[in-house]
Design a protein around this motif. Structure first.
Motif, short mmCIF file in Angstrom:
data_model
loop_
_atom_site.label_atom_id
_atom_site.label_comp_id
_atom_site.label_asym_id
_atom_site.label_seq_id
_atom_site.Cartn_x
_atom_site.Cartn_y
_atom_site.Cartn_z
N HIS A 1 -9.86 0.08 -5.12
CA HIS A 1 -10.33 -0.56 -3.90
C HIS A 1 -9.69 -1.93 -3.77
CE1 HIS A 1 -13.46 2.54 -4.29
NE2 HIS A 1 -13.33 2.54 -2.98
N VAL A 2 -9.21 -2.24 -2.57
CA VAL A 2 -8.49 -3.49 -2.32
C VAL A 2 -9.03 -4.16 -1.06
CG1 VAL A 2 -6.39 -2.65 -3.46
CG2 VAL A 2 -6.66 -2.33 -1.00
N ARG A 3 -8.80 -5.47 -0.97
CA ARG A 3 -9.22 -6.24 0.20
C ARG A 3 -8.47 -5.83 1.46
NH1 ARG A 3 -8.39 -11.13 -2.76
NH2 ARG A 3 -6.37 -10.62 -2.11
N ASP A 4 -7.15 -5.72 1.32
CA ASP A 4 -6.27 -5.53 2.48
C ASP A 4 -5.22 -4.48 2.11
OD1 ASP A 4 -4.18 -5.74 4.37
OD2 ASP A 4 -4.50 -7.89 4.64
N VAL A 5 -5.36 -3.29 2.64
CA VAL A 5 -4.46 -2.18 2.28
C VAL A 5 -3.02 -2.51 2.67
CG1 VAL A 5 -3.91 0.25 2.67
CG2 VAL A 5 -6.30 -0.45 2.35
N ALA A 6 -2.81 -3.09 3.84
CA ALA A 6 -1.44 -3.41 4.28
C ALA A 6 -0.78 -4.43 3.33
CB ALA A 6 -1.44 -3.93 5.71
N ALA A 7 -1.53 -5.44 2.90
CA ALA A 7 -0.98 -6.44 1.96
C ALA A 7 -0.65 -5.78 0.63
CB ALA A 7 -1.96 -7.58 1.77
N SER A 8 -1.48 -4.86 0.20
CA SER A 8 -1.22 -4.16 -1.06
C SER A 8 0.00 -3.24 -0.95
CB SER A 8 -2.45 -3.37 -1.49
OG SER A 8 -3.49 -4.27 -1.85
N ASN B 1 -6.79 2.06 6.22
CA ASN B 1 -7.89 1.83 5.29
C ASN B 1 -7.74 2.66 4.02
OD1 ASN B 1 -8.64 4.38 6.13
ND2 ASN B 1 -10.70 3.82 6.74
N TRP B 2 -6.71 3.48 3.95
CA TRP B 2 -6.41 4.30 2.77
C TRP B 2 -4.92 4.59 2.75
CZ3 TRP B 2 -4.17 9.13 2.37
CH2 TRP B 2 -4.23 9.74 1.12
N VAL B 3 -4.34 4.61 1.55
CA VAL B 3 -2.92 4.93 1.41
C VAL B 3 -2.68 5.63 0.07
CG1 VAL B 3 -2.30 2.70 0.36
CG2 VAL B 3 -0.58 3.98 1.63
N TRP B 4 -1.70 6.52 0.07
CA TRP B 4 -1.24 7.18 -1.15
C TRP B 4 0.19 6.68 -1.36
CZ3 TRP B 4 -3.22 12.25 -3.19
CH2 TRP B 4 -2.50 12.68 -4.31
N LEU B 5 0.45 6.06 -2.50
CA LEU B 5 1.76 5.51 -2.81
C LEU B 5 2.41 6.32 -3.93
CD1 LEU B 5 0.74 1.74 -2.93
CD2 LEU B 5 1.79 2.96 -1.02
N LEU C 1 -0.41 6.24 -6.84
CA LEU C 1 -1.55 5.35 -6.75
C LEU C 1 -2.14 5.46 -5.36
CD1 LEU C 1 -3.28 2.99 -7.91
CD2 LEU C 1 -1.51 1.44 -7.04
N MET C 2 -3.46 5.58 -5.29
CA MET C 2 -4.14 5.53 -4.01
C MET C 2 -4.88 4.21 -3.91
SD MET C 2 -5.66 9.37 -3.36
CE MET C 2 -6.50 9.50 -4.93
N LEU C 3 -4.91 3.64 -2.71
CA LEU C 3 -5.62 2.40 -2.44
C LEU C 3 -6.51 2.61 -1.23
CD1 LEU C 3 -2.55 0.00 -2.72
CD2 LEU C 3 -4.24 0.49 -4.50
N ALA C 4 -7.71 2.06 -1.30
CA ALA C 4 -8.65 2.17 -0.18
C ALA C 4 -9.27 0.80 0.07
CB ALA C 4 -9.74 3.19 -0.49
N PRO D 1 -16.51 -7.44 -1.62
CA PRO D 1 -15.43 -8.24 -2.22
C PRO D 1 -14.94 -7.65 -3.54
CG PRO D 1 -17.24 -9.65 -1.50
CD PRO D 1 -17.71 -8.23 -1.36
N VAL D 2 -13.63 -7.70 -3.75
CA VAL D 2 -13.03 -7.25 -5.00
C VAL D 2 -12.96 -8.46 -5.91
CG1 VAL D 2 -10.98 -6.28 -6.08
CG2 VAL D 2 -11.69 -5.47 -3.83
N ILE D 3 -13.65 -8.38 -7.05
CA ILE D 3 -13.69 -9.48 -8.00
C ILE D 3 -12.84 -9.09 -9.20
CG2 ILE D 3 -15.19 -10.95 -9.42
CD1 ILE D 3 -17.44 -10.17 -7.36
#
Length: 124
Positions: free
Chosen positions: A14-21, A45-49, A56-59, A64-66
């Motif tokens: 899980h990430v704050r900003d998918v586009a930035a990631s 809001n979701w991506v498979w890289l 890696l998948m990111l959502a 907040p991600v700590i």
């Protein structure tokens, strides 16, 4: 049991900003394989890289991600740790110093993604 064994594992973070990631992980060689952008939104809001055999998948996180509370490390592997380290410095990614611990004489270094996840880049 044949045919019932796991054949692959793809972590989802899980990430704050998918586009930035997506932009950050592109520096590591990852490209978008698939993504979902909800109707009415501009950013996914979701991506498979994928980068060669790494996936890696990111959502987008709903809270907040700590970084200090993320109990996961991502190990990645490269062919030339010194060249990869130099390329990341040139890209402005601020990798840590190259170390050669007993378990990895080829060398490794740490890198933090935009949400503070620790990525180890190792040469073995």
């Amino acid at each position: 049991m044949a045919g019932t064994l796991i054949r692959s594992l793809v972590p989802l973070a899980h990430v704050r900003d998918v586009a930035a990631s997506i932009a950050f992980y592109a520096h590591l060689g990852f490209a978008v394989e698939n993504q979902v952008t909800p109707d009415g939104e501009e950013s996914p809001n979701w991506v498979w890289l994928r980068a060669e055999r790494a996936e890696l998948m990111l959502a987008r996180a709903s809270a907040p991600v700590i970084a200090a509370e993320q109990a996961v490390l991502f190990y990645t592997y490269c062919d030339d740790v010194a060249a990869t380290h130099a390329a990341f410095i040139e890209a402005g990614l601020e990798p840590g110093p190259v170390a050669t611990p007993f378990y990895n004489p080829g060398g490794e270094f740490r890198l933090a993604d935009p949400d503070g996840y620790t990525i180890f880049v190792a040469q073995i």
